[in-house]
Design a protein around this motif. Sequence first.
Motif, mmCIF file in Angstrom:
data_model
loop_
_atom_site.group_PDB
_atom_site.id
_atom_site.type_symbol
_atom_site.label_atom_id
_atom_site.label_comp_id
_atom_site.label_asym_id
_atom_site.label_seq_id
_atom_site.Cartn_x
_atom_site.Cartn_y
_atom_site.Cartn_z
ATOM 1 N N MET A 234 0.850 -1.196 0.000
ATOM 2 C CA MET A 234 0.000 0.000 0.000
ATOM 3 C C MET A 234 0.888 1.249 0.000
ATOM 4 O O MET A 234 1.849 1.340 0.755
ATOM 5 C CB MET A 234 -0.900 -0.025 1.242
ATOM 6 C CG MET A 234 -1.739 1.219 1.455
ATOM 7 S SD MET A 234 -3.271 1.121 0.550
ATOM 8 C CE MET A 234 -4.005 2.662 1.016
ATOM 9 N N ARG B 71 -0.203 7.334 2.352
ATOM 10 C CA ARG B 71 -1.255 8.337 2.141
ATOM 11 C C ARG B 71 -1.223 9.370 3.255
ATOM 12 O O ARG B 71 -1.042 9.039 4.423
ATOM 13 C CB ARG B 71 -2.642 7.672 2.110
ATOM 14 C CG ARG B 71 -2.838 6.705 0.960
ATOM 15 C CD ARG B 71 -2.984 7.448 -0.359
ATOM 16 N NE ARG B 71 -3.109 6.550 -1.482
ATOM 17 C CZ ARG B 71 -2.174 6.402 -2.429
ATOM 18 N NH1 ARG B 71 -1.064 7.100 -2.397
ATOM 19 N NH2 ARG B 71 -2.364 5.561 -3.418
ATOM 20 N N ASN C 191 -17.677 4.051 -6.646
ATOM 21 C CA ASN C 191 -17.230 2.761 -6.112
ATOM 22 C C ASN C 191 -18.407 1.851 -5.774
ATOM 23 O O ASN C 191 -18.338 0.637 -5.988
ATOM 24 C CB ASN C 191 -16.335 2.960 -4.884
ATOM 25 C CG ASN C 191 -14.912 3.362 -5.250
ATOM 26 O OD1 ASN C 191 -14.552 3.444 -6.430
ATOM 27 N ND2 ASN C 191 -14.102 3.629 -4.237
ATOM 28 N N ASN D 201 -13.233 1.423 -8.861
ATOM 29 C CA ASN D 201 -12.248 1.037 -7.849
ATOM 30 C C ASN D 201 -11.299 2.206 -7.602
ATOM 31 O O ASN D 201 -10.106 2.127 -7.891
ATOM 32 C CB ASN D 201 -11.480 -0.208 -8.315
ATOM 33 C CG ASN D 201 -10.579 -0.751 -7.229
ATOM 34 O OD1 ASN D 201 -10.830 -0.553 -6.045
ATOM 35 N ND2 ASN D 201 -9.509 -1.407 -7.635
ATOM 36 N N ASP E 285 -9.267 4.953 -5.274
ATOM 37 C CA ASP E 285 -8.565 5.001 -3.991
ATOM 38 C C ASP E 285 -9.069 6.224 -3.212
ATOM 39 O O ASP E 285 -8.644 7.353 -3.465
ATOM 40 C CB ASP E 285 -7.059 5.085 -4.257
ATOM 41 C CG ASP E 285 -6.211 5.113 -2.998
ATOM 42 O OD1 ASP E 285 -6.729 5.471 -1.915
ATOM 43 O OD2 ASP E 285 -5.012 4.796 -3.110
ATOM 44 N N LEU F 149 -6.459 8.346 -1.265
ATOM 45 C CA LEU F 149 -5.677 9.218 -2.151
ATOM 46 C C LEU F 149 -6.497 10.456 -2.525
ATOM 47 O O LEU F 149 -5.991 11.578 -2.486
ATOM 48 C CB LEU F 149 -5.239 8.462 -3.404
ATOM 49 C CG LEU F 149 -4.551 9.290 -4.490
ATOM 50 C CD1 LEU F 149 -3.334 10.030 -3.957
ATOM 51 C CD2 LEU F 149 -4.178 8.395 -5.670
ATOM 52 N N ASP G 111 1.971 10.268 -4.722
ATOM 53 C CA ASP G 111 0.721 10.182 -5.494
ATOM 54 C C ASP G 111 -0.114 11.448 -5.304
ATOM 55 O O ASP G 111 -0.663 11.993 -6.260
ATOM 56 C CB ASP G 111 -0.087 8.946 -5.096
ATOM 57 C CG ASP G 111 0.623 7.643 -5.453
ATOM 58 O OD1 ASP G 111 1.491 7.650 -6.353
ATOM 59 O OD2 ASP G 111 0.293 6.621 -4.836
ATOM 60 N N GLU H 98 -8.311 9.004 -9.801
ATOM 61 C CA GLU H 98 -8.363 9.842 -8.606
ATOM 62 C C GLU H 98 -8.112 11.319 -8.926
ATOM 63 O O GLU H 98 -8.729 12.198 -8.321
ATOM 64 C CB GLU H 98 -7.341 9.330 -7.581
ATOM 65 C CG GLU H 98 -7.694 7.968 -6.997
ATOM 66 C CD GLU H 98 -7.378 6.753 -7.880
ATOM 67 O OE1 GLU H 98 -7.785 5.634 -7.514
ATOM 68 O OE2 GLU H 98 -6.732 6.919 -8.956
#
Length: 173
Positions: A1, A4, A42, A47, A49, A52, A84, A105
């Motif tokens: 992962m 974040r 979602n 899908n 994040d 994020l 990210d 995202e």
Amino acid sequence: MDKRISREECEELYKEYGTPAHVIGHCRAVCHVALTIAEKMNENGANLDLALIEGAALAHDVARVEEDHGGVGAKILEARGYYDEAAIVRVHMRYDLNCFDNLNETDMVCLGDRLVKEDKYVGLDERIQYILDKVPRKSPEAREHILKTKDKTKALLDRIGEYIGQSVDSLFE
């Protein structure tokens, strides 16, 4: 992962970099809008994040008082290892939204930013008018670009509405 950034860390960044209160309110509103849309996506099979989206939305204007606030904000995030989020913050001012089948995202954060004025969801028409009012009349190319972006964004919002089974505006009524 991937690492974040948390809400608490964003709050610390606001203090450290002197982000004005009205800009913090804007970041929180953009976060709420971006997350609400992404959560609905979602629920319907996307899908995305969410962590994020949350972090990038909260941090997107942390350096708003700087000339190149996207670039400066990205460097702040990169220095802390949030690569990210930094990538999204870096492009949020000039991002060309993807088509529906490639939404990511960055699209969610940028959509949120295009639908929020100050700290309130106002929808696309009011937000774009607000932007147009700031552009000098002597800049027809910029105005034309903004209106083309508005048309593309409207088509994307309509497609998202079809996907989630309700209009994006209705999520915020």
